[in-house]
Design a protein around this motif. Structure first.
Motif, PDB file in Angstrom:
ATOM      1  N   ASN A 230      -4.590   0.697   8.355  1.00 47.05           N
ATOM      2  CA  ASN A 230      -5.511   0.463   7.083  1.00 47.05           C
ATOM      3  C   ASN A 230      -6.498   1.552   7.246  1.00 47.05           C
ATOM      4  OD1 ASN A 230      -7.028  -0.478   5.043  1.00 47.05           O
ATOM      5  ND2 ASN A 230      -8.078  -2.218   6.171  1.00 47.05           N
ATOM      6  N   GLU A 231      -6.248   2.683   6.943  1.00 49.72           N
ATOM      7  CA  GLU A 231      -6.984   4.222   7.130  1.00 49.72           C
ATOM      8  C   GLU A 231      -6.428   4.942   6.259  1.00 49.72           C
ATOM      9  OE1 GLU A 231      -5.038   6.158  11.183  1.00 49.72           O
ATOM     10  OE2 GLU A 231      -6.974   4.735  11.350  1.00 49.72           O
ATOM     11  N   ALA A 232      -7.389   6.033   5.828  1.00 55.55           N
ATOM     12  CA  ALA A 232      -7.023   7.052   4.829  1.00 55.55           C
ATOM     13  C   ALA A 232      -5.991   7.917   5.329  1.00 55.55           C
ATOM     14  CB  ALA A 232      -8.334   7.989   4.519  1.00 55.55           C
ATOM     15  N   THR A 233      -5.652   8.010   6.674  1.00 59.39           N
ATOM     16  CA  THR A 233      -4.790   8.936   7.171  1.00 59.39           C
ATOM     17  C   THR A 233      -3.071   8.753   6.599  1.00 59.39           C
ATOM     18  OG1 THR A 233      -4.563   7.830   9.271  1.00 59.39           O
ATOM     19  CG2 THR A 233      -6.200   9.530   9.013  1.00 59.39           C
ATOM     20  N   ILE A 234      -3.011   7.439   6.554  1.00 58.04           N
ATOM     21  CA  ILE A 234      -1.671   6.945   5.973  1.00 58.04           C
ATOM     22  C   ILE A 234      -1.038   7.667   4.820  1.00 58.04           C
ATOM     23  CG2 ILE A 234      -2.168   4.845   6.840  1.00 58.04           C
ATOM     24  CD1 ILE A 234      -2.197   3.791   3.808  1.00 58.04           C
ATOM     25  N   GLY A 235      -1.822   8.381   3.947  1.00 60.94           N
ATOM     26  CA  GLY A 235      -1.365   9.210   2.882  1.00 60.94           C
ATOM     27  C   GLY A 235      -0.745  10.423   3.472  1.00 60.94           C
ATOM     28  N   LEU A 236      -0.778  10.938   4.504  1.00 60.93           N
ATOM     29  CA  LEU A 236      -0.088  12.018   5.150  1.00 60.93           C
ATOM     30  C   LEU A 236       1.084  11.566   5.952  1.00 60.93           C
ATOM     31  CD1 LEU A 236      -3.042  14.360   5.951  1.00 60.93           C
ATOM     32  CD2 LEU A 236      -1.873  13.939   3.870  1.00 60.93           C
ATOM     33  N   GLY A 237       1.346  10.076   5.914  1.00 57.92           N
ATOM     34  CA  GLY A 237       2.524   9.912   6.748  1.00 57.92           C
ATOM     35  C   GLY A 237       2.363   9.653   8.354  1.00 57.92           C
ATOM     36  N   THR A 238       1.511   9.147   8.673  1.00 56.34           N
ATOM     37  CA  THR A 238       1.117   8.645  10.045  1.00 56.34           C
ATOM     38  C   THR A 238       1.587   7.429  10.786  1.00 56.34           C
ATOM     39  OG1 THR A 238      -1.055   7.993   9.477  1.00 56.34           O
ATOM     40  CG2 THR A 238      -1.118  10.104   9.948  1.00 56.34           C
ATOM     41  N   SER A 239       1.880   6.541   9.653  1.00 53.84           N
ATOM     42  CA  SER A 239       2.224   5.231  10.080  1.00 53.84           C
ATOM     43  C   SER A 239       4.140   5.464  10.417  1.00 53.84           C
ATOM     44  CB  SER A 239       2.238   4.140   9.142  1.00 53.84           C
ATOM     45  OG  SER A 239       0.830   3.926   9.107  1.00 53.84           O
ATOM     46  N   GLU A 240       4.855   4.949  11.402  1.00 58.42           N
ATOM     47  CA  GLU A 240       5.930   5.337  11.452  1.00 58.42           C
ATOM     48  C   GLU A 240       6.965   4.283  10.806  1.00 58.42           C
ATOM     49  OE1 GLU A 240       6.438   4.463  15.653  1.00 58.42           O
ATOM     50  OE2 GLU A 240       5.900   6.562  16.102  1.00 58.42           O
ATOM     51  N   VAL A 241       8.143   4.702  10.355  1.00 55.21           N
ATOM     52  CA  VAL A 241       8.923   3.871   9.536  1.00 55.21           C
ATOM     53  C   VAL A 241      10.386   4.467   9.628  1.00 55.21           C
ATOM     54  CG1 VAL A 241       9.067   5.790   7.636  1.00 55.21           C
ATOM     55  CG2 VAL A 241       9.410   3.393   7.102  1.00 55.21           C
ATOM     56  N   SER A 242      11.553   3.607   9.396  1.00 52.96           N
ATOM     57  CA  SER A 242      12.770   4.047   9.813  1.00 52.96           C
ATOM     58  C   SER A 242      13.464   4.908   8.616  1.00 52.96           C
ATOM     59  CB  SER A 242      13.727   2.887  10.141  1.00 52.96           C
ATOM     60  OG  SER A 242      13.819   1.937   8.868  1.00 52.96           O
ATOM     61  N   LEU A 243      14.315   5.564   8.646  1.00 56.26           N
ATOM     62  CA  LEU A 243      14.944   6.241   7.658  1.00 56.26           C
ATOM     63  C   LEU A 243      15.603   5.325   6.695  1.00 56.26           C
ATOM     64  CD1 LEU A 243      16.150   8.883   6.330  1.00 56.26           C
ATOM     65  CD2 LEU A 243      18.175   8.716   7.992  1.00 56.26           C
ATOM     66  N   LEU A 244      16.112   4.253   7.218  1.00 54.43           N
ATOM     67  CA  LEU A 244      16.993   3.390   6.278  1.00 54.43           C
ATOM     68  C   LEU A 244      15.995   2.664   5.376  1.00 54.43           C
ATOM     69  CD1 LEU A 244      19.847   1.900   5.452  1.00 54.43           C
ATOM     70  CD2 LEU A 244      18.830   0.063   6.948  1.00 54.43           C
ATOM     71  N   GLU A 245      14.928   2.358   5.903  1.00 55.84           N
ATOM     72  CA  GLU A 245      13.955   1.410   5.094  1.00 55.84           C
ATOM     73  C   GLU A 245      13.150   2.264   4.071  1.00 55.84           C
ATOM     74  OE1 GLU A 245      11.291  -2.135   6.405  1.00 55.84           O
ATOM     75  OE2 GLU A 245      10.232  -0.165   6.977  1.00 55.84           O
ATOM     76  N   LEU A 246      12.797   3.825   4.285  1.00 55.84           N
ATOM     77  CA  LEU A 246      12.375   4.917   3.425  1.00 55.84           C
ATOM     78  C   LEU A 246      13.208   5.219   2.403  1.00 55.84           C
ATOM     79  CD1 LEU A 246       9.557   6.173   3.232  1.00 55.84           C
ATOM     80  CD2 LEU A 246      10.274   8.039   4.503  1.00 55.84           C
ATOM     81  N   THR A 247      14.429   5.197   2.711  1.00 55.95           N
ATOM     82  CA  THR A 247      15.362   5.709   1.631  1.00 55.95           C
ATOM     83  C   THR A 247      15.667   4.658   0.714  1.00 55.95           C
ATOM     84  OG1 THR A 247      16.753   7.029   3.298  1.00 55.95           O
ATOM     85  CG2 THR A 247      17.789   6.334   1.469  1.00 55.95           C
ATOM     86  N   ALA A 248      15.444   3.269   1.268  1.00 54.17           N
ATOM     87  CA  ALA A 248      15.590   2.136   0.229  1.00 54.17           C
ATOM     88  C   ALA A 248      14.520   1.925  -0.538  1.00 54.17           C
ATOM     89  CB  ALA A 248      15.892   0.702   1.076  1.00 54.17           C
ATOM     90  N   ALA A 249      13.334   2.527  -0.224  1.00 56.54           N
ATOM     91  CA  ALA A 249      12.092   2.712  -0.952  1.00 56.54           C
ATOM     92  C   ALA A 249      11.999   3.492  -1.871  1.00 56.54           C
ATOM     93  CB  ALA A 249      10.800   2.971  -0.122  1.00 56.54           C
TER      94      ALA A 249
END
Length: 719
Positions: free
Chosen positions: A492-511
């Motif tokens: 919950n911080e402004a830096t998330i806009g630059l992709g600092t929170s981790e995610v899987s390729l499958l989940e991001l592709t589904a988004a």
């Protein structure tokens, strides 16, 4: 004391010629002993019975014993009948005859692609049942000769065989030979476990008699051959014939039949794919047994040659792939309780999978790893590559690895901005900013002032994304990500806009598929969806929502502009949409986008999260994406593909490196474009990625310079 004194009555037992003692009484005359029959029939006391000697009795002893024996005989017969009935009921319940057709294998599941062709198998290889009557005589005779020579004459148990085995085992000092018949082996294989206990052996014999009573010899032999184990995780004669020799059981020659019959004794140890010499020696033993049994003449036995086997089955199916590992839990849930072999159809497209593997191999990754996921807009996964080699590393980087997505996460920032009422033509300051002590900066260290959202998205401006996050609020950005299906923790911080929170390729592709589909969230899945998969409560609370047309159109415009910006290496000859992403120091490089009916995500990086100088999303990942799309959609390239060096510079890649060459070239391009516009010459980039230079359309007088940049750049093109 008188030697003739008996202690009670004295009788004269002196010899006849001895002088008679006048004081001794005369003994009674001798009486003959009663016969045995008279003793049995005489009811008088003293002849046994309950009265004993001198006592009374109820009747003849023999008759009373006959009565007792008769009662026990009746009772024993009745008990035997009851036990027999119970045994029949027990066998009918616990050992149905249909079970003797099913191999005692672990649960087996075969995954097929969308066309029904097997792509992976977990569990045993199970062959189709055989009919012994249709097999060549030498195939049946090979098994009968070595396993149960008197199979056609005994009733399920062979006493001679048991005695012979016991004698040999006693002489050998251990268990060296078994006396089980083929019927007993079928009983054990189909109904019992492998415990060596007396109780299990008794049950085996009982079931053997049961099978012999209800099945013909041909049926017993057929079922035995259909489920016996032949090594290499192969069950049944059909599967073994195909696995070892690449042919049907009806086409086996004498030597091949003998080798397969010989495997039954120790299939794991004698499997010819790992112990060909041992299998050949056992084959010779079987040939000898066939000759001794009269199935082969001496000349025929001598003519049999040692057999060769296939190194691998001609139609072998891998036991594991990245896609199979991912989809298997869902396949098991769909199949329910698996008792034998089950086939489950998946969404995988064999041709697209081969294409994905090929483009990863040809990417020139060196030591880096890569992953690719391709799906339909509705979430059906059609191809998945989790690494360069499954054999070297089965770790699935497409589903199991969670990495920083870099600028690909800006999709959610701009979606939140569009939801807040902005459009691609809205402007944002591309100038340095400080947010609670955090000072983001653009990767190429260039700042263009007030620019449109389209241009900010195309050039992947970090400061613009930070400003938008601050303007719409961090919570709205997180909500946009959650709405599109991102479930991993988001700070919950402004830096998330630059992709600092981790995610899987499958989940991001589904988004991203949610944008392509116009409905969200999209759930990535590898099985064909069927009606009723979700409960009513889940359907009511977790259903999809339709994205408003104006919001979807705005997002498509932004993603299209990115292809003309940092993602220009992904340009196609058909409309394409996507976004690049690069984490700090090139640790992770991404390109995710869609074209036609495919949504594809690509990730490149190192497993140890070490830096990759020069690696960026607009380089190798964009090229992999483009090469896959061109082949998958069967389209021609825009121009002859340009091979980009692994260390090629992209405006998004120079993270804090202060690249002077990139600054100089990028600045020169912008200055040249502005000067040409001032001279009445328009420079723009077409959908295919090429530059178009021509006279500018005549119109009203140009506005002041500070306003022209926003208007001229509404198409989002940076170059």
């Amino acid at each position: 004391m008188d030697p003739y004194d008996s202690g009670r009555v004295r009788y004269n037992h002196a010899p006849a010629d001895a002088p008679r003692d006048p004081w001794r009484p005369t003994p009674p005359p001798a009486q003959p002993l009663p016969s045995f029959d008279a003793w049995q029939d005489d009811p008088s006391p003293g002849y046994g019975g309950d009265g004993g000697r001198g006592g009374g009795g109820d009747g003849p002893p023999r008759r009373r014993r006959r009565i007792r024996w008769g009662k026990w005989l009746v009772r024993g017969t009745a008990a035997g009948i009851v036990l027999f009935i119970l045994a029949v009921i027990w066998l009918a319940v616990t050992a149905p005859l249909s079970q003797s057709l099913k191999p005692p294998t672990p649960p087996s599941i075969t995954l097929t692609d969308a066309s029904g062709q097997p792509i992976a198998r977990r569990g045993a290889i199970i062959g189709a049942p055989v009919d012994a009557s249709t097999l060549p005589p030498h195939v049946r005779e090979a098994f009968v000769a070595i396993e149960d020579r008197r199979f056609f004459s005994h009733w399920g148990v062979d006493p001679r065989g048991i005695a012979r085995a016991a004698w040999h085992n006693m002489r050998g000092g251990g268990v060296r030979e078994g006396g089980s018949t083929i019927t007993q082996q079928l009983a054990k294989n189909a109904f019992l476990d492998s415990d060596r206990t007396a109780a299990r052996k008794i049950r085996e014999v009982a079931i053997a008699f049961w099978l012999e009573a209800w099945l013909s010899k041909n049926e017993i032999l057929s079922r035995y051959l259909s489920n016996v184990y032949f090594g290499d995780n192969v069950y049944g004669l059909t599967a073994a014939s195909q696995h070892y020799f690449g042919r049907r059981p009806q086409n086996l020659n004498v030597g091949q039949a003998a080798m397969l019959a010989g495997l039954v004794k120790a299939p794991s140890r004698l499997a010819p794919t790992g112990n060909l010499e041992g299998a050949r020696k056992r084959q010779a033993v079987v040939i000898g047994a066939m000759e001794d049994a009269g199935f082969l003449t001496h000349r025929e036995a001598q003519a049999v040659q040692p057999q060769r086997v296939l190194a691998k089955s001609a139609q072998s199916v891998p036991t594991g792939t990245y896609f199979a590992d991912w989809v298997l839990p869902s396949a098991r849930d769909q199949a329910g309780e698996i008792r034998d072999e089950t086939k489950v159809k998946t969404t995988l497209d064999r041709k697209l999978q081969a294409t994905a593997e090929r483009v990863i191999r040809q990417a020139g990754l060196k030591k880096a790893q890569a992953a690719l996921v391709a799906m339909r807009p509705n979430g059906e996964v059609v191809a998945m590559v989790g690494g360069k080699s499954y054999a070297d590393s089965p770790f699935n980087r497409a589903t199991q690895a969670k990495r920083q997505p870099g600028s690909t996460f800006k999709l959610f920032v701009y979606l939140a901005a569009i939801r807040a009422g902005m459009t691609p033509a809205s402007t944002v300051e591309d100038e340095p900013v400080e947010i609670a002590g955090w000072k983001p900066k653009n990767d190429d260290n260039r700042y263009l002032g007030e620019i449109t959202l389209a241009r900010a998205f195309a050039r992947s401006s970090n400061v613009a994304a930070a400003r938008l996050t601050q303007q719409v609020g961090v919570r709205q950005v997180i909500k946009a990500a959650r709405d599109l299906g991102i479930s991993t923790p988001i700070a919950n911080e402004a830096t998330i806009g630059l992709g600092t929170s981790e995610v899987s390729l499958l989940e991001l592709t589904a988004a991203y598929a949610g944008i392509a589909n116009g409905r969200y969230p999209v759930e990535a899945h590898g099985l064909r969806e069927t009606a009723g998969n979700k409960g009513w409560f889940e359907s009511l609370t977790g259903g999809q929502k339709t994205m408003p047309d104006e919001q979807r159109a705005a997002m498509l415009s932004l993603l299209s502009s990115s292809i003309r910006g940092t993602g220009r290496q992904a340009a196609l000859s058909v409309p394409g949409y996507g976004k690049t992403g690069t984490s700090q120091s090139g640790r992770d490089a991404w390109f995710i986008g869609f074209a036609g009916d495919l949504v594809v995500g690509v990730w490149v990086g190192n497993d140890d999260n070490s830096p990759n100088p020069g690696l960026h999303g607009g380089g190798i990942p964009a090229q992999i994406w483009r090469n896959f799309m061109q082949s998958a959609l069967n389209i021609q390239p825009v121009v002859k593909p340009v091979v980009v060096e692994e260390n090629a510079i992209d405006p998004e890649a120079a993270i804090g490196n202060g690249d002077p060459v990139g600054d100089l070239i990028g600045g020169a391009v912008d200055q040249t474009a502005d000067r040409l516009r001032d001279l009445g010459v328009d420079i723009r980039q077409s959908d295919d990625g090429s530059l178009i230079v021509g006279p500018r359309d005549r119109g009203p007088p140009p506005p002041p310079r500070e306003d022209r940049r926003g208007n001229d750049d509404q198409d989002g093109g940076e170059e």
